[in-house]
Design an enzyme around this catalytic site. Structure first.
Site, short mmCIF file in Angstrom:
data_model
loop_
_atom_site.label_atom_id
_atom_site.label_comp_id
_atom_site.label_asym_id
_atom_site.label_seq_id
_atom_site.Cartn_x
_atom_site.Cartn_y
_atom_site.Cartn_z
N PRO A 198 0.82 -1.21 0.00
CA PRO A 198 0.00 0.00 0.00
C PRO A 198 0.86 1.27 0.00
O PRO A 198 0.36 2.36 -0.23
CB PRO A 198 -0.82 -0.12 1.29
CG PRO A 198 -0.12 -1.13 2.13
CD PRO A 198 0.66 -2.01 1.21
N GLU A 244 1.88 -7.97 8.83
CA GLU A 244 2.16 -6.55 8.98
C GLU A 244 3.01 -6.02 7.82
O GLU A 244 3.17 -4.83 7.64
CB GLU A 244 2.84 -6.34 10.35
CG GLU A 244 2.92 -4.93 10.86
CD GLU A 244 1.62 -4.15 10.75
OE1 GLU A 244 0.53 -4.74 10.92
OE2 GLU A 244 1.70 -2.95 10.47
N ARG A 250 -3.22 -8.68 -20.55
CA ARG A 250 -4.18 -8.18 -21.55
C ARG A 250 -3.51 -7.22 -22.54
O ARG A 250 -3.95 -7.07 -23.67
CB ARG A 250 -5.30 -7.47 -20.78
CG ARG A 250 -6.55 -7.30 -21.55
CD ARG A 250 -7.67 -6.81 -20.69
NE ARG A 250 -8.70 -6.34 -21.59
CZ ARG A 250 -8.67 -5.16 -22.16
NH1 ARG A 250 -7.73 -4.30 -21.89
NH2 ARG A 250 -9.63 -4.83 -23.02
N ASP A 287 -9.69 1.15 -25.33
CA ASP A 287 -10.20 0.98 -23.97
C ASP A 287 -10.31 2.32 -23.25
O ASP A 287 -9.62 3.27 -23.58
CB ASP A 287 -9.21 0.13 -23.15
CG ASP A 287 -9.48 -1.35 -23.30
OD1 ASP A 287 -10.61 -1.71 -23.65
OD2 ASP A 287 -8.54 -2.12 -23.06
N1 SAM Z 1 1.22 -2.71 7.66
C1 SAM Z 1 1.37 -2.50 6.26
C2 SAM Z 1 1.41 -1.02 5.96
O1 SAM Z 1 0.80 -0.26 6.70
O2 SAM Z 1 2.02 -0.63 4.93
C3 SAM Z 1 0.22 -3.16 5.52
C4 SAM Z 1 0.35 -4.64 5.45
S1 SAM Z 1 -0.98 -5.43 4.57
C5 SAM Z 1 -2.05 -5.91 5.87
C6 SAM Z 1 -0.28 -6.94 4.09
C7 SAM Z 1 0.23 -7.00 2.66
O3 SAM Z 1 -0.86 -6.84 1.76
C8 SAM Z 1 1.24 -5.97 2.25
O4 SAM Z 1 2.54 -6.33 2.64
C9 SAM Z 1 1.06 -5.95 0.74
O5 SAM Z 1 1.83 -6.97 0.10
C10 SAM Z 1 -0.41 -6.26 0.56
N2 SAM Z 1 -1.23 -5.05 0.30
C11 SAM Z 1 -2.15 -4.52 1.13
N3 SAM Z 1 -2.74 -3.45 0.58
C12 SAM Z 1 -2.21 -3.31 -0.66
C13 SAM Z 1 -2.42 -2.39 -1.72
N4 SAM Z 1 -3.29 -1.38 -1.63
N5 SAM Z 1 -1.71 -2.54 -2.85
C14 SAM Z 1 -0.80 -3.54 -2.96
N6 SAM Z 1 -0.55 -4.44 -1.98
C15 SAM Z 1 -1.24 -4.34 -0.85
#
Ligand code: SAM
Length: 236
Positions: free
Chosen positions: A97, A124, A162, A177
């Site tokens: 994220p 986490e 795609r 698209d």
């Molecule tokens: N504690 C982390 C933070 O605040 O950045 C978030 C961890 S999340 C619960 C667990 C995993 O989900 C991340 O390591 C990532 O690989 C994936 N993930 C969660 N949200 C995402 C997003 N919006 N885009 C891409 N990967 C995501």
């Protein structure tokens, strides 16, 4: 546009079983059957060395949650073909994220690669040293937090596949698209000509291709301005 050649996706995940149905279905499955794309899934847990098969541990300094261990991830990454420096046409991407937002434009750029290693975090997140040592870029699919990187990895695989030459039968369809040229697609209709009192716009039945093209362009401009004014590379 590059010639037809294979793009390999290697995925590091704790949940490889989530991938099968998507990778075997629809356009992505067909692209794999045609040899345009290939997938190898690496179960991160297979790279543990202790008898409990531990993939995560508590953060130093305290705090909530568990982090994926860098040594386990590193072994999985090496098995997936990860190297430093990254060979030309290859990149390691951590789904996160905190990453750069994934867009159609980024999808097009990544469709030019030969090998993408996608690392799915969980819990986490991931020990920072793995990111420092192995990750070329972090990519987010949106401003929300998912449980793990598996759905984001599937989103990226779907979009990028795609966009590979030869995957969508009619390449014009990809070129037209939504989001191409920063414009949304025009409204589309199929049979019947009238449905619940709503007719298909007359111009689309006219056979006048010039008029149809102009109408579609106007519709694209109007709906982009209305629905997605933020996309305004819009010539209007
Ligand atoms: N504690 C982390 C933070 O605040 O950045 C978030 C961890 S999340 C619960 C667990 C995993 O989900 C991340 O390591 C990532 O690989 C994936 N993930 C969660 N949200 C995402 C997003 N919006 N885009 C891409 N990967 C995501």
């Amino acid at each position: 546009m590059r010639s037809l050649s294979e793009l390999r996706f290697s995925v590091l995940t704790l949940f490889p079983e989530l991938f099968g149905p998507v990778l075997q279905s629809s356009l992505v499955g067909k692209a794999a059957a045609k040899g345009l794309v290939s997938f190898d899934l690496h179960q991160i847990r297979d790279f543990t060395t202790d008898k409990h098969r531990t993939v995560d541990d508590t953060p130093f300094g305290g705090g909530e949650g568990m982090l994926l261990k860098p040594d386990v991830l590193y072994s999985a990454w090496e098995k997936a073909g990860g190297q430093r420096p990254a060979p030309a046409g290859s990149a390691t991407i951590l789904l996160s994220p905190q990453g750069k937002p994934f867009t159609q434009q980024m999808g097009k750029e990544l469709a030019g690669y030969r090998h993408l290693i996608l690392v799915c975090g969980h819990y986490e997140g991931v020990d920072e040293r793995f990111i420092e040592l192995c990750v070329d870029r972090e990519v987010s699919i949106g401003d929300y937090v998912l449980t793990g990187g598996e759905l984001p990895a599937l989103v990226m695989i779907d979009v990028i596949t795609r966009l590979l030459p030869g995957v969508v039968g009619n390449e014009q369809s990809v070129a037209r698209d939504s989001l191409e040229e920063d414009l949304l697609k025009y409204p589309q209709y199929t049979r019947p000509r009238e449905f619940m009192g709503l007719p298909v716009p007359e111009v689309l039945l006219s056979g006048d291709h010039g008029a149809i093209a102009r109408w579609r362009r106007d519709q694209q401009l109007e709906r982009t301005a209305r629905k997605r004014p933020d996309l305004k590379k819009n010539p209007r």
